[in-house]
Design a protein around this motif. Structure first.
Motif, PDB file in Angstrom:
ATOM      1  N   GLN A   4      12.502   1.468 -11.200  1.00  0.00           N
ATOM      2  CA  GLN A   4      13.186   2.871 -10.452  1.00  0.00           C
ATOM      3  C   GLN A   4      12.580   3.505 -10.412  1.00  0.00           C
ATOM      4  OE1 GLN A   4      16.371   3.253 -13.342  1.00  0.00           O
ATOM      5  NE2 GLN A   4      15.434   5.060 -14.616  1.00  0.00           N
ATOM      6  N   ALA A 115      14.212  10.289 -14.581  1.00  0.00           N
ATOM      7  CA  ALA A 115      15.902  10.636 -14.477  1.00  0.00           C
ATOM      8  C   ALA A 115      15.717  11.733 -13.230  1.00  0.00           C
ATOM      9  CB  ALA A 115      15.831  11.715 -15.444  1.00  0.00           C
ATOM     10  N   PHE A 118      16.191  11.885  -9.836  1.00  0.00           N
ATOM     11  CA  PHE A 118      17.570  11.356  -9.438  1.00  0.00           C
ATOM     12  C   PHE A 118      18.213  12.849  -9.583  1.00  0.00           C
ATOM     13  CE2 PHE A 118      16.462   7.440 -10.609  1.00  0.00           C
ATOM     14  CZ  PHE A 118      16.563   6.731  -9.028  1.00  0.00           C
ATOM     15  N   PRO A 133      25.411  10.223  -4.555  1.00  0.00           N
ATOM     16  CA  PRO A 133      24.058  10.683  -5.820  1.00  0.00           C
ATOM     17  C   PRO A 133      23.191   9.925  -4.819  1.00  0.00           C
ATOM     18  CG  PRO A 133      25.885   8.444  -6.014  1.00  0.00           C
ATOM     19  CD  PRO A 133      26.531   8.849  -5.249  1.00  0.00           C
ATOM     20  N   HIS A 134      23.119   9.735  -3.544  1.00  0.00           N
ATOM     21  CA  HIS A 134      21.885   9.356  -3.215  1.00  0.00           C
ATOM     22  C   HIS A 134      21.715  11.105  -3.064  1.00  0.00           C
ATOM     23  CE1 HIS A 134      24.938   9.559  -0.106  1.00  0.00           C
ATOM     24  NE2 HIS A 134      24.735   9.741   1.059  1.00  0.00           N
ATOM     25  N   ASN A 136      19.764  13.440  -3.774  1.00  0.00           N
ATOM     26  CA  ASN A 136      18.928  13.542  -4.692  1.00  0.00           C
ATOM     27  C   ASN A 136      17.072  14.080  -4.221  1.00  0.00           C
ATOM     28  OD1 ASN A 136      17.238  12.013  -4.332  1.00  0.00           O
ATOM     29  ND2 ASN A 136      18.759  10.199  -5.844  1.00  0.00           N
ATOM     30  N   LEU A 138      14.961  13.005  -4.468  1.00  0.00           N
ATOM     31  CA  LEU A 138      13.987  11.803  -4.384  1.00  0.00           C
ATOM     32  C   LEU A 138      14.387  11.719  -2.219  1.00  0.00           C
ATOM     33  CD1 LEU A 138      11.457  10.399  -5.604  1.00  0.00           C
ATOM     34  CD2 LEU A 138      12.936   8.603  -5.548  1.00  0.00           C
ATOM     35  N   GLY A 139      15.475  11.068  -2.517  1.00  0.00           N
ATOM     36  CA  GLY A 139      16.228  11.877  -0.985  1.00  0.00           C
ATOM     37  C   GLY A 139      15.580  12.968   0.257  1.00  0.00           C
ATOM     38  N   VAL A 142      12.062  11.841   0.569  1.00  0.00           N
ATOM     39  CA  VAL A 142      11.831  11.123   1.568  1.00  0.00           C
ATOM     40  C   VAL A 142      12.684  11.134   3.021  1.00  0.00           C
ATOM     41  CG1 VAL A 142      13.388   8.388   2.843  1.00  0.00           C
ATOM     42  CG2 VAL A 142      13.082   8.525   0.286  1.00  0.00           C
TER      43      VAL A 142
ATOM     44  N   GLN B   3      21.548   3.958 -10.268  1.00  0.00           N
ATOM     45  CA  GLN B   3      20.103   4.328 -10.378  1.00  0.00           C
ATOM     46  C   GLN B   3      19.107   3.836  -9.437  1.00  0.00           C
ATOM     47  OE1 GLN B   3      18.161   6.419 -13.536  1.00  0.00           O
ATOM     48  NE2 GLN B   3      19.415   8.370 -13.484  1.00  0.00           N
ATOM     49  N   VAL B   6      21.278   3.587  -6.215  1.00  0.00           N
ATOM     50  CA  VAL B   6      20.835   4.635  -5.465  1.00  0.00           C
ATOM     51  C   VAL B   6      19.981   4.662  -4.534  1.00  0.00           C
ATOM     52  CG1 VAL B   6      20.492   7.836  -5.321  1.00  0.00           C
ATOM     53  CG2 VAL B   6      22.333   6.192  -6.515  1.00  0.00           C
ATOM     54  N   LEU B   7      18.833   4.419  -4.936  1.00  0.00           N
ATOM     55  CA  LEU B   7      17.395   3.873  -4.002  1.00  0.00           C
ATOM     56  C   LEU B   7      17.275   3.353  -3.094  1.00  0.00           C
ATOM     57  CD1 LEU B   7      14.585   5.461  -6.952  1.00  0.00           C
ATOM     58  CD2 LEU B   7      15.783   6.578  -5.346  1.00  0.00           C
ATOM     59  N   ILE B  10      18.348   5.471  -0.121  1.00  0.00           N
ATOM     60  CA  ILE B  10      18.609   6.083   0.189  1.00  0.00           C
ATOM     61  C   ILE B  10      17.156   5.458   1.315  1.00  0.00           C
ATOM     62  CG2 ILE B  10      15.941   8.650   0.065  1.00  0.00           C
ATOM     63  CD1 ILE B  10      17.485   8.357  -2.769  1.00  0.00           C
TER      64      ILE B  10
END
Lengths: 161, 161
Positions: A4, A115, A118, A133-134, A136, A138-139, A142, B3, B6-7, B10
């Motif tokens: 991750q 963590a 996420f 959960p996507h 988040n 970090l999304g 992106v 996780q 999930v990434l 994304i």
């Protein structure tokens, strides 16, 4: 490196790389060039620079980092189109806000653990986040990198050949 | 969901979303509009469409999925600029190659496990990959999505206002 963390690095490298390419271009453009249009009858570089500054500034509350510093840009650069008649700050001011917004994000990014990335962003409810959960933090990075890449592709046309 | 899944979601959502936005635009553009320039004295939409088809086609060997189907595009759309004098396929042909390249990638993407996405791409050596684990297949998708977003930002100017 944990998988991750590898993915977080890929996403952040892409963010920092796209911001750096934008800054390289901005460094090569005069203020007069930035005032120009990216294509006939399309947005001015000035509007796009204000738009990008506003979008990045709004990432602060979205990521739970704090308040917007340039909330007065929203009306001019997010909810109004170019040439709305609303007064724009100078190019020099927009350059400074753009750099400031990115520097603040950078300072916060550096404090986040894997963590933390996420965790949900602030415009998704806990309930929806449990199912999706996507959505988040970090999304957000992106999607904003993608947004920046699109406008950077346009702003390269501001440069005189 | 794990996780890392999930990434991956994304990153792939961003890929598919950017391809879909491009296809929506291409569906709205006439062949004649695609022949036009994105800004004064800049690339034609036709060149950019061929360029994007070539770049996506080249992802096939890069991701270890197979050979390029349109290797003859490389000389025209990757190593030569627009107006090089090299003969270009028709817009209809380019539209077809673009769709074909993306469909092939999609078919392969769907077969990959999370672990597969963390494998190296074919232009990084095993030795370098051991030190730089972010040079994996998912990283290729991230960088190509960014590349597409930039050109998509330009191609929107092909549309008559």
């Amino acid at each position: 490196m944990e998988q991750q963390q590898v993915l977080i690095k890929i996403v952040l490298d892409n963010w920092y790389g796209t911001v750096a390419r934008t800054n390289k271009l901005l460094g090569e453009l005069t203020d007069a060039e930035i005032e120009g249009e990216v294509s006939a009858d399309r947005n001015s570089g000035k509007y796009l620079l204000g738009h990008l500054a506003a979008v990045h500034d709004r990432m602060m509350p979205l990521l739970g980092f704090g308040e917007q510093a340039y909330a007065h840009y929203n009306d001019v650069f997010l909810t109004s189109p170019d040439r709305s008649g609303k007064e724009m700050p100078s190019v020099a001011e927009l350059r400074a806000s753009w750099n400031d917004a990115n520097a603040k994000l950078d300072a916060h990014f550096k404090t986040l653990s894997a963590a933390d990335w996420f965790q949900r962003h602030t415009s998704v409810s806990e309930e929806d986040f449990a199912k999706e959960p996507h959505r988040n933090k970090l999304g957000v990075v992106v999607s904003r990198t993608n947004h920046l890449a699109g406008h950077l592709g346009q702003m390269v046309f501001l440069k005189k050949k």
